[in-house]
Design a protein around this motif. Structure first.
Motif, PDB file in Angstrom:
ATOM      1  N   ALA A  15      22.111  25.209  35.546  1.00  0.00           N
ATOM      2  CA  ALA A  15      20.757  24.664  35.413  1.00  0.00           C
ATOM      3  C   ALA A  15      20.398  24.503  33.943  1.00  0.00           C
ATOM      4  CB  ALA A  15      19.763  25.566  36.108  1.00  0.00           C
ATOM      5  N   ASP A  18      15.516  27.053  32.966  1.00  0.00           N
ATOM      6  CA  ASP A  18      14.916  27.899  33.990  1.00  0.00           C
ATOM      7  C   ASP A  18      13.530  28.323  33.496  1.00  0.00           C
ATOM      8  OD1 ASP A  18      14.137  29.847  35.783  1.00  0.00           O
ATOM      9  OD2 ASP A  18      15.974  31.024  35.644  1.00  0.00           O
ATOM     10  N   GLY A  20      11.535  30.346  34.996  1.00  0.00           N
ATOM     11  CA  GLY A  20      11.149  31.662  35.477  1.00  0.00           C
ATOM     12  C   GLY A  20       9.935  31.577  36.393  1.00  0.00           C
ATOM     13  N   THR A  21       9.018  32.517  36.236  1.00  0.00           N
ATOM     14  CA  THR A  21       7.822  32.525  37.084  1.00  0.00           C
ATOM     15  C   THR A  21       6.563  32.083  36.351  1.00  0.00           C
ATOM     16  OG1 THR A  21       7.436  34.856  36.565  1.00  0.00           O
ATOM     17  CG2 THR A  21       8.751  34.365  38.523  1.00  0.00           C
ATOM     18  N   SER A  35      22.608  18.528  33.314  1.00  0.00           N
ATOM     19  CA  SER A  35      23.400  19.484  34.071  1.00  0.00           C
ATOM     20  C   SER A  35      24.435  18.731  34.900  1.00  0.00           C
ATOM     21  CB  SER A  35      22.532  20.331  34.996  1.00  0.00           C
ATOM     22  OG  SER A  35      23.350  21.151  35.820  1.00  0.00           O
ATOM     23  N   SER A  38      24.149  21.306  38.506  1.00  0.00           N
ATOM     24  CA  SER A  38      22.979  21.970  39.073  1.00  0.00           C
ATOM     25  C   SER A  38      21.725  21.161  38.751  1.00  0.00           C
ATOM     26  CB  SER A  38      22.882  23.399  38.519  1.00  0.00           C
ATOM     27  OG  SER A  38      21.864  24.125  39.175  1.00  0.00           O
ATOM     28  N   VAL A  41      15.739  21.021  35.500  1.00  0.00           N
ATOM     29  CA  VAL A  41      14.654  21.978  35.253  1.00  0.00           C
ATOM     30  C   VAL A  41      14.268  22.571  36.593  1.00  0.00           C
ATOM     31  CG1 VAL A  41      12.262  22.260  34.492  1.00  0.00           C
ATOM     32  CG2 VAL A  41      13.781  20.693  33.268  1.00  0.00           C
ATOM     33  N   PHE A  42      14.131  23.917  36.661  1.00  0.00           N
ATOM     34  CA  PHE A  42      13.767  24.479  37.946  1.00  0.00           C
ATOM     35  C   PHE A  42      12.973  25.767  37.815  1.00  0.00           C
ATOM     36  CE2 PHE A  42      17.224  27.377  37.260  1.00  0.00           C
ATOM     37  CZ  PHE A  42      16.971  28.480  38.074  1.00  0.00           C
ATOM     38  N   SER A  43      12.213  26.041  38.873  1.00  0.00           N
ATOM     39  CA  SER A  43      11.554  27.322  39.089  1.00  0.00           C
ATOM     40  C   SER A  43      11.283  27.458  40.571  1.00  0.00           C
ATOM     41  CB  SER A  43      10.236  27.429  38.324  1.00  0.00           C
ATOM     42  OG  SER A  43       9.537  28.600  38.738  1.00  0.00           O
ATOM     43  N   TYR A  44      11.344  28.675  41.072  1.00  0.00           N
ATOM     44  CA  TYR A  44      11.076  28.926  42.478  1.00  0.00           C
ATOM     45  C   TYR A  44       9.642  29.400  42.703  1.00  0.00           C
ATOM     46  CZ  TYR A  44      16.155  28.649  42.967  1.00  0.00           C
ATOM     47  OH  TYR A  44      17.461  28.225  42.940  1.00  0.00           O
ATOM     48  N   HIS A  48       3.276  25.851  37.315  1.00  0.00           N
ATOM     49  CA  HIS A  48       4.035  25.358  36.169  1.00  0.00           C
ATOM     50  C   HIS A  48       3.542  23.965  35.786  1.00  0.00           C
ATOM     51  CE1 HIS A  48       6.998  28.580  36.266  1.00  0.00           C
ATOM     52  NE2 HIS A  48       7.098  28.404  37.567  1.00  0.00           N
TER      53      HIS A  48
END
Length: 219
Positions: A15, A18, A20-21, A35, A38, A41-44, A48
């Protein structure tokens, strides 16, 4: 909460960034996130803010924020000259109540933009496209979690949207959704079930299928 400002090139198999939170992101016009295996840009999680003036390309989702109804208020803005491209998945896929994608640049992928959440919205002034021709591939997908008109997901288009098959895919939970077009949409529109609404004051080159429900089409 921290603001990550990317001014250079980040490329690798994992990724790209990341969040984060808690982090937000500003990718400057000089920045590039790539990437080969993967997401870009990602966050779960939720809350954001991502602003793109540069370039993102990824094998998976270009931008992925949130995974559930609880991940609220994820916001993505692609500025003029910015681009987000996915090879195999969505250019941008955002989940959670109040999810918002505003595009002034270009977003593309196997599917283009997906927003899932109550009062989720895609606001397009630029170009959104997809290359996929499957039943669930679309340039824009809008869905809500609740089954009420007040929380309907919405697309407002002033730019161009292109798909070789499905340009706009409505709520796959068979809830209400709203499409307002003042630009050009090339490809079919499937709004699925629910009491859907479509207002067209631009150009639609394709079929319109509002699905089951008490639908309103003003074309």
């Amino acid at each position: 909460m921290a603001l990550q400002i990317i001014t250079s090139t980040i490329v690798g198999p994992g990724a790209g960034v990341d969040l984060g939170t808690t982090d937000d992101l500003f990718l400057t016009s000089a920045g590039l996130i790539g990437s080969t295996g993967s997401a870009g840009v990602f966050s779960y999680s939720g809350d954001h803010s991502v602003t793109i003036a540069g370039e993102i390309w990824a094998k998976a989702n270009g931008i992925q924020l949130g995974t559930s109804v609880a991940d609220n208020n994820n916001q993505v803005v692609v500025l003029a000259g910015g681009s987000v491209v996915s090879a195999d998945y969505n250019g941008a896929y955002i989940q959670g109540q109040g999810s918002r994608v505003e595009n002034h640049g270009e977003i593309s992928g196997l599917s283009g933009v997906g927003v899932v959440g109550d009062n989720a919205i895609v606001l397009n002034y630029g170009h959104i496209s997809c290359t996929g021709t499957g039943s669930f591939d679309s340039a824009v997908e809008i869905s809500q979690y609740s089954a009420t008109p007040e929380t309907a997901a919405m697309l407002i288009n002033f730019g161009t949207i292109y798909s070789p098959r499905i340009a706009v895919l409505g709520d796959y939970y068979n809830n209400d959704d709203i499409v307002k077009n003042f630009g050009t949409i090339t490809g079919d529109i499937f709004q699925s079930g629910g009491d859907d609404r479509l207002l067209n004051r631009g150009l639609i080159v394709g079929n319109i299928d509002a699905g089951a429900g008490l639908d309103l089409i003003d074309n």
